[in-house]
Design an enzyme around this catalytic site. Structure first.
Site, PDB file in Angstrom:
ATOM      1  N   ARG A 232      -3.031 -10.946  11.695  1.00  0.00           N
ATOM      2  CA  ARG A 232      -4.137 -10.016  11.497  1.00  0.00           C
ATOM      3  C   ARG A 232      -4.582 -10.068  10.042  1.00  0.00           C
ATOM      4  O   ARG A 232      -3.828 -10.408   9.132  1.00  0.00           O
ATOM      5  CB  ARG A 232      -3.752  -8.594  11.900  1.00  0.00           C
ATOM      6  CG  ARG A 232      -2.647  -7.960  11.055  1.00  0.00           C
ATOM      7  CD  ARG A 232      -3.219  -6.921  10.110  1.00  0.00           C
ATOM      8  NE  ARG A 232      -2.170  -6.362   9.266  1.00  0.00           N
ATOM      9  CZ  ARG A 232      -1.898  -6.816   8.053  1.00  0.00           C
ATOM     10  NH1 ARG A 232      -2.572  -7.837   7.565  1.00  0.00           N
ATOM     11  NH2 ARG A 232      -0.946  -6.264   7.322  1.00  0.00           N
TER      12      ARG A 232
ATOM     13  N   SER B 266     -10.245  -1.108   5.282  1.00  0.00           N
ATOM     14  CA  SER B 266      -8.812  -0.847   5.166  1.00  0.00           C
ATOM     15  C   SER B 266      -8.297  -1.217   3.777  1.00  0.00           C
ATOM     16  O   SER B 266      -7.461  -0.510   3.205  1.00  0.00           O
ATOM     17  CB  SER B 266      -8.060  -1.639   6.243  1.00  0.00           C
ATOM     18  OG  SER B 266      -6.678  -1.410   6.160  1.00  0.00           O
TER      19      SER B 266
ATOM     20  N   LYS C  10      -6.664   1.437   0.999  1.00  0.00           N
ATOM     21  CA  LYS C  10      -5.332   1.246   0.419  1.00  0.00           C
ATOM     22  C   LYS C  10      -5.397   1.180  -1.100  1.00  0.00           C
ATOM     23  O   LYS C  10      -4.530   1.744  -1.784  1.00  0.00           O
ATOM     24  CB  LYS C  10      -4.698  -0.030   0.974  1.00  0.00           C
ATOM     25  CG  LYS C  10      -3.239  -0.181   0.576  1.00  0.00           C
ATOM     26  CD  LYS C  10      -2.488  -1.135   1.474  1.00  0.00           C
ATOM     27  CE  LYS C  10      -0.993  -1.133   1.182  1.00  0.00           C
ATOM     28  NZ  LYS C  10      -0.235  -1.977   2.110  1.00  0.00           N
TER      29      LYS C  10
ATOM     30  N   ARG D 105      -5.663   4.691  -2.303  1.00  0.00           N
ATOM     31  CA  ARG D 105      -4.399   5.418  -2.213  1.00  0.00           C
ATOM     32  C   ARG D 105      -3.463   5.036  -3.354  1.00  0.00           C
ATOM     33  O   ARG D 105      -2.706   5.864  -3.849  1.00  0.00           O
ATOM     34  CB  ARG D 105      -3.720   5.141  -0.865  1.00  0.00           C
ATOM     35  CG  ARG D 105      -4.381   5.790   0.325  1.00  0.00           C
ATOM     36  CD  ARG D 105      -3.451   5.838   1.528  1.00  0.00           C
ATOM     37  NE  ARG D 105      -2.950   4.531   1.906  1.00  0.00           N
ATOM     38  CZ  ARG D 105      -3.558   3.721   2.762  1.00  0.00           C
ATOM     39  NH1 ARG D 105      -4.719   4.088   3.304  1.00  0.00           N
ATOM     40  NH2 ARG D 105      -3.038   2.550   3.075  1.00  0.00           N
TER      41      ARG D 105
ATOM     42  N   ARG E 107       3.150 -11.657  12.294  1.00  0.00           N
ATOM     43  CA  ARG E 107       4.368 -11.141  12.925  1.00  0.00           C
ATOM     44  C   ARG E 107       4.944 -12.215  13.828  1.00  0.00           C
ATOM     45  O   ARG E 107       4.247 -12.776  14.673  1.00  0.00           O
ATOM     46  CB  ARG E 107       4.077  -9.885  13.739  1.00  0.00           C
ATOM     47  CG  ARG E 107       5.325  -9.267  14.377  1.00  0.00           C
ATOM     48  CD  ARG E 107       4.958  -8.041  15.184  1.00  0.00           C
ATOM     49  NE  ARG E 107       4.278  -7.065  14.352  1.00  0.00           N
ATOM     50  CZ  ARG E 107       3.427  -6.147  14.821  1.00  0.00           C
ATOM     51  NH1 ARG E 107       3.147  -6.095  16.110  1.00  0.00           N
ATOM     52  NH2 ARG E 107       2.867  -5.284  14.006  1.00  0.00           N
TER      53      ARG E 107
ATOM     54  N   LYS F 148      15.399   1.456   8.334  1.00  0.00           N
ATOM     55  CA  LYS F 148      14.747   2.671   7.840  1.00  0.00           C
ATOM     56  C   LYS F 148      15.394   3.888   8.512  1.00  0.00           C
ATOM     57  O   LYS F 148      16.015   3.761   9.577  1.00  0.00           O
ATOM     58  CB  LYS F 148      13.247   2.621   8.130  1.00  0.00           C
ATOM     59  CG  LYS F 148      12.492   1.603   7.289  1.00  0.00           C
ATOM     60  CD  LYS F 148      10.990   1.727   7.515  1.00  0.00           C
ATOM     61  CE  LYS F 148      10.214   0.766   6.611  1.00  0.00           C
ATOM     62  NZ  LYS F 148       8.750   0.907   6.788  1.00  0.00           N
TER      63      LYS F 148
ATOM     64  N   GLU G 215       1.998 -11.447   4.231  1.00  0.00           N
ATOM     65  CA  GLU G 215       3.173 -10.695   4.661  1.00  0.00           C
ATOM     66  C   GLU G 215       3.622 -11.216   6.024  1.00  0.00           C
ATOM     67  O   GLU G 215       2.816 -11.297   6.958  1.00  0.00           O
ATOM     68  CB  GLU G 215       2.895  -9.205   4.764  1.00  0.00           C
ATOM     69  CG  GLU G 215       4.147  -8.416   5.132  1.00  0.00           C
ATOM     70  CD  GLU G 215       3.875  -6.972   5.517  1.00  0.00           C
ATOM     71  OE1 GLU G 215       4.536  -6.076   4.982  1.00  0.00           O
ATOM     72  OE2 GLU G 215       2.997  -6.757   6.378  1.00  0.00           O
TER      73      GLU G 215
ATOM     74  N   GLU H 150       7.017   3.196  19.122  1.00  0.00           N
ATOM     75  CA  GLU H 150       7.089   4.226  18.082  1.00  0.00           C
ATOM     76  C   GLU H 150       5.724   4.438  17.443  1.00  0.00           C
ATOM     77  O   GLU H 150       5.304   5.574  17.181  1.00  0.00           O
ATOM     78  CB  GLU H 150       8.115   3.793  17.023  1.00  0.00           C
ATOM     79  CG  GLU H 150       8.458   4.875  16.004  1.00  0.00           C
ATOM     80  CD  GLU H 150       7.584   4.826  14.769  1.00  0.00           C
ATOM     81  OE1 GLU H 150       7.653   5.771  13.951  1.00  0.00           O
ATOM     82  OE2 GLU H 150       6.818   3.848  14.610  1.00  0.00           O
ATOM     83  N   HIS H 151       4.998   3.348  17.231  1.00  0.00           N
ATOM     84  CA  HIS H 151       3.659   3.447  16.650  1.00  0.00           C
ATOM     85  C   HIS H 151       2.705   4.171  17.592  1.00  0.00           C
ATOM     86  O   HIS H 151       1.920   5.029  17.166  1.00  0.00           O
ATOM     87  CB  HIS H 151       3.122   2.052  16.332  1.00  0.00           C
ATOM     88  CG  HIS H 151       1.731   2.058  15.774  1.00  0.00           C
ATOM     89  ND1 HIS H 151       1.450   2.473  14.493  1.00  0.00           N
ATOM     90  CD2 HIS H 151       0.538   1.712  16.335  1.00  0.00           C
ATOM     91  CE1 HIS H 151       0.146   2.369  14.281  1.00  0.00           C
ATOM     92  NE2 HIS H 151      -0.419   1.916  15.378  1.00  0.00           N
TER      93      HIS H 151
END
Length: 244
Positions: free
Chosen positions: A51, A57, A61, A64, A85, A120, A147, A162-163
């Site tokens: 992605r 976006s 960021k 932020r 990923r 985590k 990444e 979870e997302h």
């Protein structure tokens, strides 16, 4: 109008560098998949997903982080504009793929965050790498950050759900639900360990059968086409082993 067109060209060129870096990295992954499949009759990579962050976006960021709004600032402060990923079968595959990428002479592992050895608090597990990928433009070479997240199927399943559960959930999550989420992550980790143990046991049984039968070692398969290894080549192997 001319100024807007110039800015549009600049941001397009900027994002193209990251797209080309992703394309290059995905090509490398495909080669590794084929090589591993041919040599080991096993593919450690289940699937990949890439992605590219949108301009909106990226801007959110950078705001932020409180950084300057400039292309050099964005490149320095945002390392996940391009993301890949990789989903694997087993935990050992994760580190095997990391080593494969690290052995590529034109790739550089700039940063590693191991959330498998150090999960985590909510139970999230994955291996995160920041790779420096060379991109060859028409007038220069750039090294672009990508990444890479490497995780097992079980880790990916947990993280995806979870997302979905907490996406856009702005309230404080009750401790009981957080505990259940952590327990689900622990169950996924236990499943990973069990499946890897079974995989190793089956591989040992298969190897034992091949050693006893011997027929499987006299052929190779490339692109689903089977080739017999000529007797003369097998004799060369025997001669080489005899000289050791």
């Amino acid at each position: 109008m001319e100024q807007f067109k110039r800015f549009k060209d600049e941001i397009t060129r900027f994002l193209m560098m990251y797209k080309f870096a992703l394309d290059s990295l995905e090509t490398k992954i495909e080669i590794l998949k084929e090589e591993f499949h041919f040599l080991h009759d096993y593919n450690p990579i289940e699937h990949t997903k890439s992605r590219l962050k949108s301009p909106e976006s990226i801007l959110n960021k950078i705001n932020r982080k409180g950084c300057d709004i400039s292309f050099p600032s964005i490149r320095s402060n945002i390392k996940d504009i391009a993301g890949l990923r990789i989903t694997c079968s087993f935990v050992s595959d994760i580190y095997r793929i990391r080593d494969m990428l690290g052995n590529q002479s034109d790739l550089t592992i700039l940063e590693t965050k191991d959330y498998i050895q150090n999960p985590k608090p909510n139970g999230y597990q994955s291996l995160h790498l920041i790779l420096g990928v060379p991109v060859y433009m028409s007038d220069r070479q750039e090294r672009v950050c990508v990444e890479v997240q490497i995780r097992t199927i079980a880790m990916d399943f947990w993280a995806s759900l979870e997302h979905k559960i907490f996406y856009k959930y702005n309230e404080t999550v009750p401790p009981r639900l957080l505990q259940e989420l952590k327990e689900a992550a622990d169950s996924a980790a236990a499943l990973d360990k069990q499946m890897e143990r079974l995989h190793h046991e089956i591989a040992e049984i298969k190897e034992s059968h091949m050693e006893n039968g011997g027929t499987g070692t006299k052929r190779i398969i490339i692109r689903d086409e089977e080739f017999q290894i000529p007797a003369a080549l097998l004799e060369l192997i025997d001669i080489g082993q005899g000289n050791e």
